[in-house]
Enzyme design. Structure first.
Site, mmCIF file in Angstrom:
data_model
loop_
_atom_site.group_PDB
_atom_site.id
_atom_site.type_symbol
_atom_site.label_atom_id
_atom_site.label_comp_id
_atom_site.label_asym_id
_atom_site.label_seq_id
_atom_site.Cartn_x
_atom_site.Cartn_y
_atom_site.Cartn_z
ATOM 1 N N CYS A 49 23.197 69.059 -21.867
ATOM 2 C CA CYS A 49 23.938 69.167 -22.703
ATOM 3 C C CYS A 49 25.223 68.671 -22.362
ATOM 4 O O CYS A 49 24.961 67.695 -21.773
ATOM 5 C CB CYS A 49 24.092 71.194 -21.689
ATOM 6 S SG CYS A 49 25.062 70.597 -20.009
ATOM 7 N N ASP A 455 -10.003 62.021 -7.656
ATOM 8 C CA ASP A 455 -8.840 60.824 -6.019
ATOM 9 C C ASP A 455 -8.213 61.959 -5.433
ATOM 10 O O ASP A 455 -8.374 63.186 -5.129
ATOM 11 C CB ASP A 455 -7.531 60.619 -6.832
ATOM 12 C CG ASP A 455 -6.371 60.024 -6.266
ATOM 13 O OD1 ASP A 455 -6.340 58.988 -5.307
ATOM 14 O OD2 ASP A 455 -5.177 59.956 -5.691
ATOM 15 N N ASP A 635 -3.937 55.075 -10.305
ATOM 16 C CA ASP A 635 -4.947 55.589 -11.275
ATOM 17 C C ASP A 635 -4.692 55.988 -12.804
ATOM 18 O O ASP A 635 -6.046 56.093 -13.262
ATOM 19 C CB ASP A 635 -4.792 56.904 -10.339
ATOM 20 C CG ASP A 635 -4.896 57.413 -8.779
ATOM 21 O OD1 ASP A 635 -6.938 57.073 -8.300
ATOM 22 O OD2 ASP A 635 -4.217 58.544 -9.014
#
Length: 737
Positions: A49, A455, A635
Site C-alpha cells: 500500500c 514427487d 522438480d
C-alpha cells in the site's frame, strides 16, 4: 544466549534449518555509475500500500548521500540514486530491517510483455466499447426512421457514425491488423485475416454507401465486431499472463552476487556470471550457492533439498561438491568454482524450463484447430456469394454488400469467445476452491493426461519430520532443553513433541557432532550416535541421540508423515484409471515406505533433476500424457516438460512458475481440478459446435441478401451471449472424475 546456542545441532548427519535471521544480499555488483551518481535497482517483496511506499522511501532517503528513492508498487521495483561513499549494503539493510524482502534487480526488469499486452488489449477494448455504444445510438435512430427519415438526415447520421468508427477501428483493430499482415507476408492465414477483411471492407463499403446516400451502412457492425473479439482476446491474455515466467524467475536466482576471494584473501562481491572455474568462493552461513563449487575449507551442514529432493541435510567437508541451489546452514565454507554459472545446475534447469515452455507453445489448442477449418469456410462463402450475385445480374456494389454481410454475420465472435470465456469461468470456480490456474490451455492438457508422477517430500508427505518413538517424558523434556538451542529440523520436531520449556545452561556447539550442555549439574549431549557414544552398526540420518552423563544413550526416531488426504486422493485417482508413480530424490528406504503406505507400486529414489526429466520423456515416448506434481527446484524441469503440471502452494517460487496450477489445502484439491478440466474441455467443444451450427444458419441468411445491419448486430450479439451462458454452466456441474 550465545550465537553458538542459537545456531544448530551440527552433530548428526541431518539438515540444520536455515537461521531465522540471515544476512541481507550484497547488491554491490549491481550498482551502476551514471554521471557521477550511483544507481541501484532493487526488487521489493511485501509492499502492499501507500504506507509501505512512504515507509521504504523514507528509510532509504535518511541514509547519507541518497538523492532519490522511488518505489513502484505495481512492479515492486525500487530505484535508488546517491552520491558519496555510501555502499549498497546499508540500503538493503534499511529495507530488510522494516520486514520487506529485497533483492537486486537487473536493469530493464519491470512490467513484462504479458502485462503490456493485457493493458493494451484493455485500452483497445474500452475504445471499441465506447465507439460501439455511440454508433449504436445513431444506428437505432436510422433503423427507427426507416422510410420516414430524409436522405440528408440519414447521410448525416451515417457520417457521424463513420467519424466515430474511423479512429476507433484504427486504434482498436491494430491487434488484428498487425497479426493478419504478419501471417499474410509469409503466405499463411489465421483467424485475424477474415476479421481484418470484414472490418476494413465493411468500413470502406459503409463510407461508399454514405457518400451515395444509401440506406445501409455497417459502421456499427464493424466496431461491434472488434468489441466482442477484443473481449475474447483480453480474457485469454488475462488467464495466461503469468505463463512463460519460470525461466525468468530462475534467471533472477542466478543473477545473485557471489563473494569471490582474491589471491591475498580479500573478499569482493561480484555477479554470478563473472565467476569462472577455479575462482575461490566464500559461502556464508544462510547463503545459497549460485554456482557449483568444491569445498576446500570449513565444516558445515548444508541443505540440498532444493536440488536433490533429499529431505535431510548432510555435513559438508573438504573435497565435497556443492551444487548451485544448496544452502549453507551453519559455518562459513570456502571452495573453488567447478563450473561457470552458465554451466551450473541452475542453468541446466533453466534450459529444461525453456525447452518445456517451447514445447507447450507448440501445443495445438482446440481453438487453433477450429480456426484452421473456419478461415477457409468464411472466405469461400463470402467470395462465392459475391461472384454468384454478380453472375445473377446484380450490380458490383450490391454484390459486394452481400459479400461483406456474409463476412460480418459469420464473424468469429462466438468462436473467439468459446475458449476464453470457458477458461475464465473454470478458473474462477477453481480459484474459489483454492486452486489457482495459471494458463488457459492448461485445462485442455490436464483433461488429456492419463499418467501422474508424484514427487514425495512436500507433495505426498508433510516435508517436516515428526517424532515417531514413545519415550519417557522426563528424558524427552531434558533432551528438549538442548534442542531448544537449535534450528535443526529434528530438534524443532523434538521441541514440538516436548512443548515449551527452559534451555540448558552452557550450551556449546561442536561442528559435525552435536550440542553439549549442562542440565541439573549433569553434562548432557544431543546429536549423532558417534557424539553420544552409542554403539550402532548403521547411523540413521533420521534420528537424534541423547545421553545424560554416563547413562545409556537414548534414540529419538523421526518420520516424515504422509499427508492426511494423500491415501484417499491416490485411491480416487487409481479408481479413475490413472497410472502413477513416485519419482523422488530422497533416500530409497523412505521412498519405499511412502509408496507402500499409499499403494503405489512404481517408484524411483535418489533421482536427480535430469533423471526426472528423462523418466518423464520416456513415458511420453511410450504414448502417455503425463501430469507432474512436485514442489522443489529439482522438480522444476520436469514440471515444465510435462504435458501438464501442478504444484502445492508452499512450493518454491520457481516450481510455482513452471507449473500450470497451484493448489492449497492438500492433495484433495487434485481430483476436483482434473474433473473441472475435463468438464471445461467438454464445454469448449460444445461452444465450438454451436459456433459451427450458428454459421450454418447465418451463411444462407447472408448469402440470400437478408442480412441487414440490424440482423447482423442481433446475430453477433446472440451468438456471443449463448456461448457465454453455456460456459457459465460450469459453475453448477458436479465434480466427477
Amino acid at each position: 544466549m550465545t550465537q553458538a546456542e542459537n545456531n544448530l545441532v551440527a552433530g548428526c548427519p541431518t539438515r540444520l534449518a536455515p537461521p531465522e535471521t540471515t544476512s541481507v544480499p550484497d547488491p554491490s555488483a549491481f550498482v551502476r555509475r551514471v554521471n557521477g551518481q550511483n544507481r541501484l535497482s532493487l526488487t521489493i517483496r511485501g509492499a502492499k500500500c501507500g504506507a509501505c511506499i512512504s515507509r521504504i522511501e523514507s528509510a532509504v532517503k535518511t541514509l547519507p548521500g541518497v538523492e532519490t528513492a522511488r518505489l513502484n508498487l505495481s512492479t515492486g521495483g525500487l530505484e535508488v540514486a546517491w552520491r558519496g561513499g555510501l555502499t549498497a549494503i546499508p540500503i538493503v539493510t534499511a529495507i530488510s530491517s522494516l520486514g520487506y524482502g529485497v533483492a537486486p534487480q537487473d536493469q530493464g526488469n519491470g512490467i513484462t510483455d504479458e502485462q503490456r499486452e493485457e493493458r493494451s488489449l484493455l485500452i483497445a477494448l474500452g475504445v471499441a466499447g465506447f465507439a460501439t455504444a455511440n454508433i449504436m445510438l445513431l444506428s437505432v435512430s436510422v433503423w427507427a426512421g426507416n422510410g420516414e427519415m430524409g436522405t440528408s438526415t440519414r447521410m448525416m447520421l451515417h457520417g457521424l457514425s463513420g467519424l466515430i468508427a474511423f479512429p476507433a477501428i484504427l486504434f482498436a483493430g491494430r491487434v488484428f491488423f498487425r497479426s493478419a499482415w504478419n501471417v499474410l507476408k509469409h503466405g499463411h492465414a489465421n483467424m485475424d485475416v477474415p476479421i481484418s477483411l470484414a472490418v476494413i471492407i465493411a468500413f470502406c463499403v459503409s463510407v461508399s454507401e454514405t457518400l451515395r446516400g444509401g440506406e445501409h451502412a455497417y459502421f456499427d457492425a464493424s466496431v461491434m465486431l472488434l468489441f466482442f473479439l477484443l473481449i475474447g482476446r483480453f480474457l485469454d491474455a488475462r488467464v495466461r499472463r503469468k505463463a512463460h515466467t519460470s525461466a525468468r524467475d530462475l534467471a533472477a536466482m542466478a543473477h545473485r552476487s557471489v563473494t569471490r576471494l582474491g589471491e591475498t584473501g580479500e573478499a569482493r562481491s561480484v555477479r554470478a556470471s563473472e565467476i569462472q572455474p577455479g575462482d575461490r568462493i566464500l559461502l556464508a552461513p544462510g547463503e545459497q550457492a549460485v554456482v557449483d563449487m568444491q569445498v576446500e575449507t570449513g565444516l558445515s551442514e548444508v541443505d540440498e533439498s532444493l536440488v536433490t529432493g533429499e529431505s535431510v541435510p548432510r555435513t559438508a567437508t573438504q573435497g565435497m561438491n556443492l551444487l548451485a541451489g544448496t544452502v549453507n546452514l551453519s559455518q562459513p565454507l570456502t571452495g573453488r568454482a567447478i563450473a561457470a554459472a552458465s554451466d551450473s545446475l541452475l542453468s541446466d534447469i533453466a534450459r529444461m524450463l525453456d525447452a518445456g515452455e517451447q514445447r507447450r507453445s507448440t501445443y495445438r489448442k482446440i481453438a487453433d484447430r477450429a480456426v484452421s477449418l473456419y478461415v477457409p469456410f468464411v472466405h469461400t462463402s463470402a467470395l462465392l456469394a459475391f461472384i454468384g450475385w454478380l453472375l445473377a445480374g446484380m450490380s458490383a456494389n450490391e454484390a459486394l454488400l452481400i459479400g461483406v454481410s456474409t463476412l460480418i454475420i459469420t464473424c468469429p465472435c462466438a468462436l473467439a469467445l468459446a475458449a476464453p470465456v470457458t477458461q475464465v469461468v473454470a478458473s474462477g470456480r477453481l480459484f474459489r476452491a483454492g486452486t489457482f490456474l495459471k494458463s488457459g490451455d492448461a485445462l485442455e492438457r490436464l483433461a488429456q493426461c492419463d499418467y501422474i508422477i508424484f514427487d514425495k517430500t512436500g507433495t505426498l508427505t508433510f516435508g517436516t519430520p515428526r517424532l515417531a518413538d514413545h519415550v519417557s517424558p522426563d528424558v524427552l523434556g531434558n533432551a528438549a532443553k538442548l534442542a531448544r538451542a537449535s534450528r535443526h529440523p529434528l530438534s524443532r520436531a523434538l521441541v514440538e513433541a516436548a512443548g515449551p520449556g527452559t534451555v540448558a545452561s552452557d550450551v556449546r556447539e561442536f561442528p559435525g557432532l552435536g550440542l553439549e550442555g549442562v542440565i541439573d549439574g549433569v553434562t548432557c549431549r544431543l546429536g549423532s550416535a558417534e557424539w553420544v557414544g552409542a554403539d550402532v552398526d548403521v547411523a540413521s540420518s533420521s534420528s537424534l541421540w541423547f545421553v545424560e552423563g554416563n547413562d545409556t544413550p537414548v534414540r529419538f526416531q523421526f518420520n516424515d508423515h504422509i499427508l492426511d488426504d494423500a491415501t484417499q486422493t491416490i485411491r480416487a485417482l487409481q479408481l479413475a484409471g490413472y497410472g502413477m508413480e513416485i519419482l523422488s530424490g530422497d533416500r530409497e528406504e523412505t521412498v519405499v515406505d511412502v509408496a507402500g503406505q499409499l499403494g503405489i507400486s512404481d517408484w524411483t529414489a535418489k533421482a536427480s533433476p535430469r533423471d526426472k526429466v528423462e523418466r518423464l520423456e520416456a513415458l511420453q515416448a511410450a504414448g502417455h500424457r503425463v501430469l507432474m506434481i512436485g514442489d522443489g527446484l529439482n522438480d522444476a524441469g520436469a514440471l515444465a516438460l510435462a504435458n501438464a503440471s501442478v504444484t502445492p502452494g508452499g512450493a518454491m517460487d520457481i516450481s510455482r512458475s513452471a507449473s500450470d496450477a497451484v493448489y492449497s489445502g492438500g492433495l484433495a484439491a487434485l481430483p476436483p481440478l482434473i474433473a473441472v478440466a475435463k468438464q471445461a474441455r467438454a464445454v469448449m467443444l460444445q461452444n465450438f459446435a454451436f459456433a459451427a451450427a450458428y454459421n450454418l444458419v447465418a451463411v444462407p441468411v447472408a448469402v440470400s441478401g437478408h442480412a441487414t445491419p440490424l440482423v447482423a448486430a442481433i446475430a453477433m450479439s446472440a451468438s456471443s451471449i449463448l456461448v457465454s451462458l453455456n460456459a457459465l454452466r460450469l459453475n453448477t456441474m458436479p465434480e466427477r472424475l
